[in-house]
Scaffold this motif. Structure first.
Motif: not given
Length: 568
Positions: A20, A24-25, A278, A345, A349, A352
């Motif tokens: 990521r 974002q992280v 991560e 995945e 998504t 989010e």
């Protein structure tokens, strides 16, 4: 510990896994939405203790009928012998205070290298109960203190003395018998510093493992002491606590601003912690096989997280709303995956767009729980040398580009706007603890701590841009000669550019900055649960709830105490 080439390749280069992105992280609000995971320090420590079968036994027990006195546990770990020394003293209810200004506690403790003889015990007895007012030597590498839970301790003793078990619902409200208000290490008060611990005592050569072990031992003593007192109150009717109820007790913790600056002052270490988490997630996204067993386990974990969150008690409206939203997120995930998960995945998504940040990050913790074979080896790479190195040969134009690329978040802040520089951080003279001040109304800004990284980057960039325009072919060394006061922030910028994630992306000078996000991020790495904010500046939480007991060492262990539930 140096990260091996295989992991470096997974983080960067041709074989890099899909991590990521940093924007974002490293967002502060997302970091403040993290949850415990199997890569949290408590989980790592317990796995080692159970896997290596540490021998932990009482070698001195001098407690009276009320549980006051001295206890020494001897710890035989694979690479050394250590002693956990504990002093239990009477404390009047009116003197019980969780604030840092307190001078007396129910329990005070030290973790010490090697066995403790009578002479050394007396030396500890003269200093450990004084905490900050005392002094210890470098054989000690953790010092702590704790107070009884006013709501739980006497109640549990009374129940056991009467031959009854504690009411599980009552325990769920306050899941501990003691709470610690400080755990000191890393060279404070004369103790061994981190470098000495890391080099001489491999059993504790991981970040905060000794501090976590201190809390693990405190939790086990709290249970022993409650049974000890109950048995002496009524030997004829006393019954010991059932093991499943025992395991549901954790240790309480109160954490304030003292923890927040650590994340800013140790950027390379925090980057490493985030990168390992991560990387574990990235491995799962690419390599995580989704068969029927995994599907079933995933649904079980979602339901467990939902029940755990429902059992979490807090009076804070902000946290209540967060918990309610997390429960809604978990229900939505269950509905979304009722017919099975096709791809992690796709699910990540989807969250989010449909879940809160806390819901999204809880899913990450659940995924890490599903694949120990893809995750657990990363626990060996949490150490990192905190050395910010200056590259004097870097052209100033390149340095300018680095700031534009890695610190776009800082350059996007208009520091001329009201409120963007209103908060300053400082240390109080009495306790040397971090505090927040208002730059508009309070004196002392000249003594502020250097935590405003974003503002420092902005000032550096503005001066660098002028210099690079006049001297486009100069190196960073020449710029440093012209602007020596910027050496610290330039060193940080260049060093963090070599990291995958870099700095936390937040303006800590903002009027409405929420330190709670910093506290929660670090506590999530520790592995705590059941956050209960008491203000935006400090939070109560629970440690080691659901973890194995000392008597479980050597028995079958499946490392399944993630998001523990009240026993039925």
């Amino acid at each position: 510990m140096t990260t091996p080439a295989a992991i470096q390749a997974a983080l960067r280069g041709r074989n890099a896994l899909p991590l990521r992105p940093p924007h974002q992280v490293m967002n502060l609000e997302r970091l403040g939405a993290m949850h415990q995971s199997r890569l949290s320090f408590m989980r790592i420590l317990v796995r080692r203790i159970m896997r290596e079968r540490w021998r932990i036994e009482v070698v001195k027990l001098e407690l009276d009928d009320q549980g006051y006195g001295t206890v020494i546990y001897e710890i035989n770990a694979p690479h050394g012998v250590f002693s956990f020394v504990l002093f239990s003293n009477y404390l009047a209810p009116n003197d019980r205070n969780d604030r840092v200004i307190a001078t007396q506690w129910d329990l005070t403790m030290a973790l010490v290298a090697g066995p403790v003889d009578r002479t050394y015990l007396e030396q500890l007895r003269q200093n450990v109960p004084k905490q900050e007012a005392g002094r210890v030597d470098s054989r000690v590498f953790v010092l702590s203190r704790a107070n009884r839970s006013a709501r739980n301790f006497d109640y549990v003793v009374k129940q056991l003395a009467a031959g009854l078990q504690p009411d599980v619902e009552k325990i769920a409200d306050v899941g501990y018998l003691y709470r610690t208000t400080a755990v000191y290490g890393s060279g404070k008060l004369g103790m061994a510093d981190w470098e000495k611990v890391k080099q001489r005592w491999p059993d504790f050569a991981r970040p905060f493992s000794a501090e976590m072990f201190m809390c693990f031992m405190l939790r086990n003593f709290s249970l022993f002491q409650a049974e000890h007192i109950a048995k002496h109150q009524s030997a004829n009717t006393f019954l010991p606590m059932q093991p499943d109820i025992k395991r549901y007790f954790g240790i309480g913790n109160s954490t304030g601003l003292g923890m927040a600056p650590y994340l800013i002052n140790h950027p390379l270490l925090i980057n490493q912690w985030v990168a390992m988490r991560e990387l574990g997630l990235a491995r799962i996204r690419v390599l995580g096989n989704i068969d029927q067993r995994v599907q079933q386990h995933f649904q079980e974990l979602l339901m467990r997280c939902q029940q755990h969150t429902q059992e979490t008690q807090t009076e804070d409206e902000w946290q209540k709303n967060n918990n309610t939203r997390v429960i809604q997120d978990l229900l939505s995930m269950q509905e979304q995956t009722a017919q099975g998960v096709v791809s992690w995945e796709v699910l990540l998504t989807w969250t989010e767009s449909h879940c809160s940040l806390q819901g999204q990050e809880l899913l990450v913790s659940v995924l890490l729980e599903l694949y120990p074979e893809l995750v657990d080896d990363l626990e060996d790479y949490y150490c990192e040398e905190e050395f910010l190195d200056l590259d004097p040969l870097m052209p100033v134009k390149q340095l300018q580009q680095v700031i534009e690329q890695r610190y776009a978040w800082a350059l996007s802040i208009d520091f001329s706007e009201p409120g963007t520089k209103e908060t300053f951080w400082y240390r109080s003279e009495d306790k040397m603890e971090p505090r927040l001040g208002n730059a508009q109304t309070e004196p002392g800004k000249e003594k502020q701590m250097a935590l405003g990284v974003g503002y420092a980057v902005r000032k550096c960039y503005d001066q660098l841009s002028v210099y690079a325009n006049d001297h486009p072919h100069h190196t960073t060394a020449r710029f440093m000669v012209a602007q020596p006061k910027l050496r610290g922030i330039v060193r940080r910028i260049q060093s963090m550019n070599r990291c995958v994630y870099g700095d936390i992306q937040a303006n800590l000078l903002e009027r409405d900055v929420l330190p709670m996000h910093l506290l929660r991020a670090k506590l999530a790495f520790f592995g705590v649960s059941k956050f209960d904010p008491r203000s935006k500046l400090w939070v109560r939480n629970t440690m080691f709830q659901g973890a194995p007991l000392l008597e479980d060492i050597g028995r079958t262990f499946n490392d399944d105490w993630f998001m523990p539930l009240a026993p039925r």
